[in-house]
Design a protein around this motif. Structure first.
Motif, PDB file in Angstrom:
ATOM      1  N   ALA A  58      -5.771  -4.160   0.922  1.00  0.00           N
ATOM      2  CA  ALA A  58      -5.111  -4.058  -0.396  1.00  0.00           C
ATOM      3  C   ALA A  58      -5.503  -5.204  -1.324  1.00  0.00           C
ATOM      4  CB  ALA A  58      -3.583  -4.016  -0.219  1.00  0.00           C
ATOM      5  N   SER A 101       0.819  -1.222   0.000  1.00  0.00           N
ATOM      6  CA  SER A 101       0.000   0.000   0.000  1.00  0.00           C
ATOM      7  C   SER A 101       0.846   1.262   0.000  1.00  0.00           C
ATOM      8  CB  SER A 101      -0.971   0.001   1.190  1.00  0.00           C
ATOM      9  OG  SER A 101      -0.291  -0.115   2.417  1.00  0.00           O
ATOM     10  N   ASN A 106      -3.780   0.755  -2.631  1.00  0.00           N
ATOM     11  CA  ASN A 106      -2.701  -0.178  -2.954  1.00  0.00           C
ATOM     12  C   ASN A 106      -1.765   0.398  -4.011  1.00  0.00           C
ATOM     13  OD1 ASN A 106      -3.759  -0.703  -5.518  1.00  0.00           O
ATOM     14  ND2 ASN A 106      -4.236  -2.842  -5.099  1.00  0.00           N
TER      15      ASN A 106
END
Ligand SMILES: Nc1nc2c(ncn2[C@@H]2O[C@H](COP(=O)(O)OP(=O)(O)O)[C@@H](O)[C@H]2O)c(=O)[nH]1
Ligand SMILES: Nc1nc2c(ncn2[C@@H]2O[C@H](COP(=O)(O)OP(=O)(O)O)[C@@H](O)[C@H]2O)c(=O)[nH]1
Ligand SMILES: [Mn+2]
Ligand SMILES: [Mn+2]
Ligand SMILES: [Mn+2]
Ligand SMILES: [Mn+2]
Lengths: 251, 251
Positions: free
Chosen positions: A104, A81, A95
């Protein structure tokens, strides 16, 4: 509009040629939309992380403790991320591809127990590779949408969403169109890629259905333009929800 | 799964019997999902507000000035909301039915220019009335989903969403199910009503298509339980996004 699953796909592993597997199993038509679960794209690309090799940082351990989650998972999420928008009670992040979701999109389902499954590292690129292979192998121009299942604000439950696209603009623009009374429209941007992802997800399911590929026929969204799922992502300065969540972090 | 429009519906006006109009135009099958745009439900129920009769409060005038919007629209939104979650740059509210959206779903499109269109005042009730009339008129048990087009957090664009349901639980629960490797699922709540709404919205469009009713066939979600779209709405204390937006309001 009809939707149907591509059946009898095996358990996907690294190196598998998804385009070839699809063309072997179904007769595609020009401007079909081929919808593919990110889970199998990630497995074919070995976008996986061996759980046993993860060394959670102090930060990951602390965050995991607060949320009651697995520190190893938290570490992989942090590694994937660019921003942690919410840390508690869920880990909502942007992300590396600009996609905002819980964890994510890192998943623990439909992959061997020793691994976490990442998102494909370049979902638009993966969609393009598959779309172009399909064109080579069965001579048909198709749109490709790679999907995941995500939650959303204000409502319980998760829906299918697009995380990568090829041969289709994610947003259909109605600007300048008129309603039944001749008035110019207010709603001008329809997120068709997410609507198609949701439709397909009804046939994919979330469990052991074994149907990660759905063909959508009769809805011509095809475009030969260069396209990207990022056409859908808000620029941060324009995102009132992110502003609010930042406020919460600093209070 | 196939989706098709119910064609040749007229401009809907107060008192029109939508169930009868559908049964006259198409042969329904048991456990079809009948998806209906809230716009025509509202028109048939005269859930409308005459613009000329609106007297905007000082608060509405001030809010409209800040956002560059119509004070009369703001007044109707205030009258139709229990909480204003965000006031600028958009007016994001929880409406009288518990649904969170921009402008409480009040619309200016596909209605005569003198009116604003409200949401149906009891969308689950409207869905039930239509579903039961369909059962009477053509002897088939169908699910009914009433839809609107809404925006969402983090991403540009709008998608079809469910605002009222009958004969279908909005959330499909996968709890206890296993994945392909026999592991118990993490994702357990699939918002199927919103996924179906999105799928149908691809055929409704946002303009003058004239297709406010879409039949979804081959996806059996039918339930004879009492159901409500509110099964999808988060309780406020559990909603981290609303918490963040409250923080922004008070900062
Ligand atoms: N045949 C086959 N199906 C798979 C495989 N992996 C996942 N699926 C199926 O693909 C569908 C979507 O899986 P899911 O884990 O929800 O994918 P996600 O939405 O991308 O996270 C389900 O029907 C799974 O059973 C695989 O390797 N082979
Ligand atoms: N035949 C017919 N179509 C309508 C009427 N009102 C709206 N529509 C169509 O219904 C579809 C959805 O309209 P929209 O205004 O986006 O509805 P909403 O999503 O509920 O706000 C579009 O194809 C419209 O053209 C009507 O009175 N008669
Ligand atoms: Mn996933
Ligand atoms: Mn899924
Ligand atoms: Mn509307
Ligand atoms: Mn609409």
């Amino acid at each position: 509009m009809e939707l149907f699953t591509v059946d009898d796909l095996p358990l996907i592993k690294e190196g598998d040629n998804i385009a070839a597997m699809i063309c072997e199993r179904t007769q595609l038509e020009s401007h079909d939309v081929v919808v593919i679960a990110s889970t199998i794209v990630a497995k074919s690309e070995a976008a996986t992380v061996l759980k046993g090799a993860i060394i959670p940082s102090e930060r990951a351990v602390a965050m995991a403790k607060k949320c009651g989650t697995d520190p190893a998972l938290v570490q992989v999420v942090l590694d994937n991320s660019v921003e942690q928008i919410v840390e508690f009670p869920v880990l909502l992040v942007e992300n590396l591809n600009g996609h905002v979701s819980i964890n994510a999109g890192i998943d623990d389902s439909n992959v061997e127990d020793e691994y976490f499954l990442e998102m494909p590292h370049d979902p638009d690129g993966s969609a393009k590779a598959i779309g172009m292979h399909v064109a080579d192998l069965c001579g048909k121009d198709v749109s490709v949408i790679i999907t995941d299942t995500n939650g959303r604000s204000f409502k319980i439950g998760q829906t299918g969403v697009a995380v990568g696209v090829y041969g289709v603009h994610p947003i259909k623009n109605w600007r300048g169109e008129k309603d039944l009374f001749g008035k110019v429209l207010e709603i001008t941007e329809e997120a068709v890629a997410d609507e198609v992802a949701s439709a397909a997800n009804l046939l994919m399911g979330e469990a052991a259905g074994g149907t990660p590929v759905v063909i959508v026929r009769g809805l011509d969204l095809y475009s030969s333009d260069d396209v990207s799922v990022k056409e859908m992502y808000r620029r941060e300065g324009e995102d009132i929800i992110r502003k609010g969540l930042k406020c919460l972090r600093h209070s």
